[in-house]
Design a protein around this motif. Structure first.
Motif, PDB file in Angstrom:
ATOM      1  N   HIS A 116       0.807  -1.217   0.000  1.00 15.83           N
ATOM      2  CA  HIS A 116       0.000   0.000   0.000  1.00 15.83           C
ATOM      3  C   HIS A 116       0.842   1.269   0.000  1.00 15.83           C
ATOM      4  CE1 HIS A 116      -3.428  -2.543   1.986  1.00 15.83           C
ATOM      5  NE2 HIS A 116      -3.235  -2.825   0.706  1.00 15.83           N
ATOM      6  N   PHE A 117       2.091   1.183   0.337  1.00 20.89           N
ATOM      7  CA  PHE A 117       3.047   2.292   0.298  1.00 20.89           C
ATOM      8  C   PHE A 117       2.736   3.401   1.305  1.00 20.89           C
ATOM      9  CE2 PHE A 117       3.290   0.521  -4.084  1.00 20.89           C
ATOM     10  CZ  PHE A 117       4.559  -0.007  -3.981  1.00 20.89           C
ATOM     11  N   GLY A 118       1.473   3.718   1.537  1.00 19.13           N
ATOM     12  CA  GLY A 118       1.140   4.712   2.566  1.00 19.13           C
ATOM     13  C   GLY A 118       1.274   6.141   2.099  1.00 19.13           C
ATOM     14  N   PRO A 119       2.014   6.985   2.842  1.00 16.29           N
ATOM     15  CA  PRO A 119       2.091   8.416   2.511  1.00 16.29           C
ATOM     16  C   PRO A 119       2.932   8.656   1.266  1.00 16.29           C
ATOM     17  CG  PRO A 119       3.543   7.919   4.355  1.00 16.29           C
ATOM     18  CD  PRO A 119       2.765   6.662   4.073  1.00 16.29           C
ATOM     19  N   GLU A 120       2.622   9.739   0.562  1.00 14.94           N
ATOM     20  CA  GLU A 120       3.428  10.127  -0.578  1.00 14.94           C
ATOM     21  C   GLU A 120       4.803  10.599  -0.109  1.00 14.94           C
ATOM     22  OE1 GLU A 120       0.341  11.303  -0.084  1.00 14.94           O
ATOM     23  OE2 GLU A 120      -0.800  10.309  -1.677  1.00 14.94           O
ATOM     24  N   PRO A 121       5.811  10.540  -0.979  1.00 14.12           N
ATOM     25  CA  PRO A 121       7.151  11.007  -0.598  1.00 14.12           C
ATOM     26  C   PRO A 121       7.111  12.451  -0.088  1.00 14.12           C
ATOM     27  CG  PRO A 121       7.232   9.844  -2.688  1.00 14.12           C
ATOM     28  CD  PRO A 121       5.778   9.993  -2.342  1.00 14.12           C
ATOM     29  N   GLY A 122       7.708  12.672   1.065  1.00 15.87           N
ATOM     30  CA  GLY A 122       7.758  14.009   1.642  1.00 15.87           C
ATOM     31  C   GLY A 122       6.536  14.416   2.414  1.00 15.87           C
ATOM     32  N   ALA A 123       5.471  13.592   2.380  1.00 20.52           N
ATOM     33  CA  ALA A 123       4.239  13.977   3.068  1.00 20.52           C
ATOM     34  C   ALA A 123       4.350  13.830   4.571  1.00 20.52           C
ATOM     35  CB  ALA A 123       3.067  13.136   2.550  1.00 20.52           C
ATOM     36  N   GLU A 124       5.199  12.897   5.020  1.00 18.61           N
ATOM     37  CA  GLU A 124       5.407  12.702   6.448  1.00 18.61           C
ATOM     38  C   GLU A 124       6.901  12.633   6.719  1.00 18.61           C
ATOM     39  OE1 GLU A 124       3.249   9.405   8.039  1.00 18.61           O
ATOM     40  OE2 GLU A 124       1.323  10.130   7.311  1.00 18.61           O
ATOM     41  N   ALA A 125       7.299  13.198   7.853  1.00 18.63           N
ATOM     42  CA  ALA A 125       8.716  13.237   8.218  1.00 18.63           C
ATOM     43  C   ALA A 125       9.139  11.879   8.763  1.00 18.63           C
ATOM     44  CB  ALA A 125       8.971  14.336   9.235  1.00 18.63           C
ATOM     45  N   THR A 126       9.313  10.897   7.846  1.00 19.55           N
ATOM     46  CA  THR A 126       9.664   9.552   8.290  1.00 19.55           C
ATOM     47  C   THR A 126      11.146   9.414   8.636  1.00 19.55           C
ATOM     48  OG1 THR A 126       9.966   8.927   5.967  1.00 19.55           O
ATOM     49  CG2 THR A 126       7.811   8.485   6.952  1.00 19.55           C
ATOM     50  N   ASN A 127      11.987  10.385   8.210  1.00 24.88           N
ATOM     51  CA  ASN A 127      13.411  10.380   8.552  1.00 24.88           C
ATOM     52  C   ASN A 127      14.085   9.053   8.212  1.00 24.88           C
ATOM     53  OD1 ASN A 127      13.280  13.013   9.651  1.00 24.88           O
ATOM     54  ND2 ASN A 127      12.503  12.207  11.589  1.00 24.88           N
ATOM     55  N   GLY A 128      13.766   8.525   7.053  1.00 24.45           N
ATOM     56  CA  GLY A 128      14.383   7.285   6.624  1.00 24.45           C
ATOM     57  C   GLY A 128      13.853   6.055   7.314  1.00 24.45           C
ATOM     58  N   LYS A 129      12.794   6.173   8.100  1.00 21.86           N
ATOM     59  CA  LYS A 129      12.257   5.032   8.836  1.00 21.86           C
ATOM     60  C   LYS A 129      11.292   4.199   8.006  1.00 21.86           C
ATOM     61  CE  LYS A 129      10.547   7.612  12.038  1.00 21.86           C
ATOM     62  NZ  LYS A 129       9.804   8.033  13.236  1.00 21.86           N
ATOM     63  N   ALA A 130      10.797   4.722   6.897  1.00 18.44           N
ATOM     64  CA  ALA A 130       9.772   4.024   6.127  1.00 18.44           C
ATOM     65  C   ALA A 130      10.305   2.704   5.579  1.00 18.44           C
ATOM     66  CB  ALA A 130       9.282   4.909   4.992  1.00 18.44           C
ATOM     67  N   ARG A 131       9.482   1.671   5.680  1.00 18.24           N
ATOM     68  CA  ARG A 131       9.830   0.351   5.186  1.00 18.24           C
ATOM     69  C   ARG A 131       8.668  -0.214   4.381  1.00 18.24           C
ATOM     70  NH1 ARG A 131      13.981  -2.375   7.668  1.00 18.24           N
ATOM     71  NH2 ARG A 131      12.946  -4.404   7.409  1.00 18.24           N
ATOM     72  N   GLY A 132       9.002  -1.045   3.407  1.00 23.72           N
ATOM     73  CA  GLY A 132       7.968  -1.791   2.733  1.00 23.72           C
ATOM     74  C   GLY A 132       7.515  -2.938   3.611  1.00 23.72           C
ATOM     75  N   GLY A 133       6.363  -3.524   3.287  1.00 28.45           N
ATOM     76  CA  GLY A 133       5.919  -4.614   4.142  1.00 28.45           C
ATOM     77  C   GLY A 133       4.618  -5.241   3.703  1.00 28.45           C
ATOM     78  N   THR A 134       4.322  -6.383   4.303  1.00 29.21           N
ATOM     79  CA  THR A 134       3.035  -7.039   4.115  1.00 29.21           C
ATOM     80  C   THR A 134       1.987  -6.312   4.944  1.00 29.21           C
ATOM     81  OG1 THR A 134       3.237  -8.513   6.034  1.00 29.21           O
ATOM     82  CG2 THR A 134       4.280  -9.228   3.972  1.00 29.21           C
ATOM     83  N   ASP A 135       0.734  -6.648   4.714  1.00 31.10           N
ATOM     84  CA  ASP A 135      -0.291  -6.216   5.658  1.00 31.10           C
ATOM     85  C   ASP A 135      -0.120  -7.007   6.947  1.00 31.10           C
ATOM     86  OD1 ASP A 135      -1.690  -4.296   4.163  1.00 31.10           O
ATOM     87  OD2 ASP A 135      -2.792  -5.846   3.080  1.00 31.10           O
ATOM     88  N   PRO A 136      -0.422  -6.396   8.085  1.00 30.18           N
ATOM     89  CA  PRO A 136      -0.346  -7.154   9.336  1.00 30.18           C
ATOM     90  C   PRO A 136      -1.486  -8.156   9.424  1.00 30.18           C
ATOM     91  CG  PRO A 136      -1.247  -4.974   9.761  1.00 30.18           C
ATOM     92  CD  PRO A 136      -0.839  -4.996   8.315  1.00 30.18           C
TER      93      PRO A 136
END
Length: 577
Positions: A116-136
């Motif tokens: 689902h990717f989630g927020p658009e690039p730059g939309a949230e200050a993820t500070n490099g924390k964003a990861r790809g993943g399965t649904d929980p």
């Protein structure tokens, strides 16, 4: 790493509980009661819930297949797998087996790879924390796990993504105290009734047209209380307080194309709340489901309106108990923040299979909060996620009703008809190119905006009916008055019958009101199509107003009526030779 805060009981996990829900300024105040092993009555405490995330790095392996052998773990109830690069759309399979606390091992369960990717690039200050993943995936109280991941075959480019990591979420459980103890208060016992509304919003194939000429008071709005899982405690009203519905006529829908979603939404202050013709839906607030606010580090961001409403499913099991819904929502919050690296839970709302609605991302249910739910279209939209998978079976009626109500509430605040269409502009390169204009239904499925199967074939097929349930009143027209007509004015001795027609199904209409000189003089059932009216001598105006069960209103144009004890005689002009 030790997991803390979870206290599972095999006996009490599936036991229903008594619960009272009280509407307080647009939010639901909840008091929950359950029963302990010895039959002692317990009430949910007000203390915060401790959540935890336990992670396990996958062992080194070739690029095609890797496993985590069976292992004991601390307690968890939700599982997923993430990888380092959030932009990778992994094609392959990841499956898990889990061991129930005090029980045996499950079969192999697939993890949903519909990224689902989630927020658009730059939309949230993820500070490099964003990861790809399965649904929980919700698996319930567990203390053992086994995992296997395999890349899709056939192409040399098919590889396992780097940085694979197992995510085990402990959603925590509130402390409990004996009911009636200090601070517990008096609780009136009721059976758990997990429904969003008592009456279903089901259109009927054909609408009866009985005549109801009884003068009554306006019918009361549906005051059915929404119940929440018995672990929730009575929350303090939060920023979700919304304005009371107004009695004004339905605003005209806006049809102008929106600005591209790449524009940055405002972070603060929160936008001014617009009047809303739709009554506020009952929701379990973040305080009610015990959101872990300590992990949400940044304030919410806002758009300026809500132009579209996206429907999702969370994937995973449908066999969960609604008793566990709050814990499932809490687990999704932890996974989105700590595993995916987002600022908060991605969805604006969530709803369980019992029709109970939960507030999602913080910022106010009555405000245009920017979520992380529909990649490329997050700004100036809202979304709800149904807990479970709806590929081969559809959502229950109470769930459809809940979606319709929330969608009407979010869209109606800005004058947008849930049955209409809108032009949105893609904020990323994805299913659509960056900057591409796309015409969508106001209520759309996730798959309409992103290359995904979400919200499942069956739920997607139900969206047409959901739009009908949520739609504005349509086609209301005054069709006639008994009496004599001259030009555009009707004349009557004082009593007459007014008739009307409407396009909206009767089952969705709460009532009709007959207005004389702007004041309600007669109220009828939603099935009525005529009413008797009495006016005093003199000139008047007459209108019919329809009231939708969700709060929409529509009013006919004013018709001139003259009351007179003696009907006038109008001469008929004859032709001349």
């Amino acid at each position: 790493m030790k997991l803390t805060g979870i206290r599972w009981s095999r006996r009490t996990a599936g036991i229903g509980a008594a619960l009272v829900a009280t509407a307080v300024t647009g939010t639901a105040g909840l008091v929950a009661v359950g029963f302990g092993e010895d039959g002692t009555e317990w009430a949910g405490a007000d203390a915060p819930v401790t959540t935890a995330l336990h992670t396990v790095d996958f062992p080194a392996a070739d690029d095609r297949e890797v496993t985590i052998p069976q292992r004991d773990t601390d307690h968890f109830a939700m599982v997923g797998v993430t990888w380092a690069n959030p932009k990778i759309d992994f094609e392959g399979t990841i499956s898990v087996r889990t061991r129930a606390v005090g029980g045996g091992w499950s079969g192999w369960l697939p993890l949903e790879l519909d990224n689902h990717f989630g927020p658009e690039p730059g939309a949230e200050a993820t500070n490099g924390k964003a990861r790809g993943g399965t649904d929980p995936l919700w698996v319930g109280p567990s203390d053992g796990v086994e995992v296997r991941a395999k890349a899709a075959g056939g192409r040399s480019s098919d590889r396992l993504p780097a940085g694979l990591r197992l995510e085990l979420v402990d959603p925590g459980q509130p402390e409990r105290r004996k009911a009636g103890a200090a601070g517990a208060g008096q609780v009136r016992h009721e059976r758990l009734q997990p429904v969003a509304e008592v009456q279903a919003l089901e259109p009927t194939p054909t609408d009866p047209t009985p005549t109801d000429t009884t003068t009554t008071e306006p019918a009361p709005t549906d005051t059915a209380t929404t119940t929440a899982p018995p672990e929730t405690a009575a929350p303090t009203p939060t920023e979700t307080t919304a304005p009371a519905p107004t009695e004004t006529t339905t605003p005209t829908p806006t049809t102008s194309a929106p600005a591209p979603t790449t524009s940055s939404p405002s972070a603060s202050p929160s936008p001014t709340t617009a009047p809303n013709p739709i009554r506020t839906p009952k929701v379990v607030t973040r305080a009610g489901w015990k959101a872990d606010e300590s992990i949400v580090l940044d304030p919410p961001t806002y758009g300026t309106t809500v132009k579209a409403f996206f429907v999702h499913h969370t994937a995973g099991t449908n066999s969960y108990s609604c008793v566990d819904s709050a814990a499932i929502v809490r687990g999704i919050e932890v996974y989105h923040v700590k595993s995916n690296g987002w600022n908060d839970i991605g969805y604006n709302f969530l709803v369980d299979k019992c029709g109970v609605v939960f507030e999602g991302r913080k910022g106010g249910i009555d405000k245009p909060v920017t979520g992380a739910h529909t990649y490329g279209f997050n700004t100036d939209t809202a979304a709800i996620a149904v807990l479970g998978t709806y590929i081969t079976s559809g959502a229950p009626t109470v769930v459809q009703d809940a979606i319709a109500h929330v969608a009407a509430y979010k869209l109606g605040q800005y004058g947008n008809d849930p049955y209409g269409r809108v032009t949105l502009v893609s904020g990323v390169n994805g299913k659509y190119d960056l900057g591409e204009s796309v015409v969508m239904n106001r209520i759309s499925g996730h798959r309409d905006a992103v290359a995904t199967e979400c919200p499942g074939d069956s739920l997607y097929a139900q969206l047409s009916g959901i739009r009908t349930k949520a739609a504005m009143m349509s086609g209301l027209a005054l069709t006639g008055l008994t009496g004599r007509k001259s030009g555009t004015t009707y004349y009557s001795r004082g009593s007459f019958t007014a008739s009307w027609s409407v396009g909206t199904p009767s089952s969705l209409i709460n009532s009709f009101e007959v207005l004389v000189d702007g004041k309600v003089v007669v109220t009828t059932a939603g099935t009525a199509r005529s009413a008797g009216v009495t006016v005093t001598p003199g000139a008047h105006t007459l209108q019919i107003r329809g009231v939708h069960r969700l709060g929409w209103t529509a009013t006919t144009t004013a018709q001139a009526v003259v009351g007179d004890t003696t009907l006038p005689t109008f001469a008929t002009q004859r032709g001349t030779r």
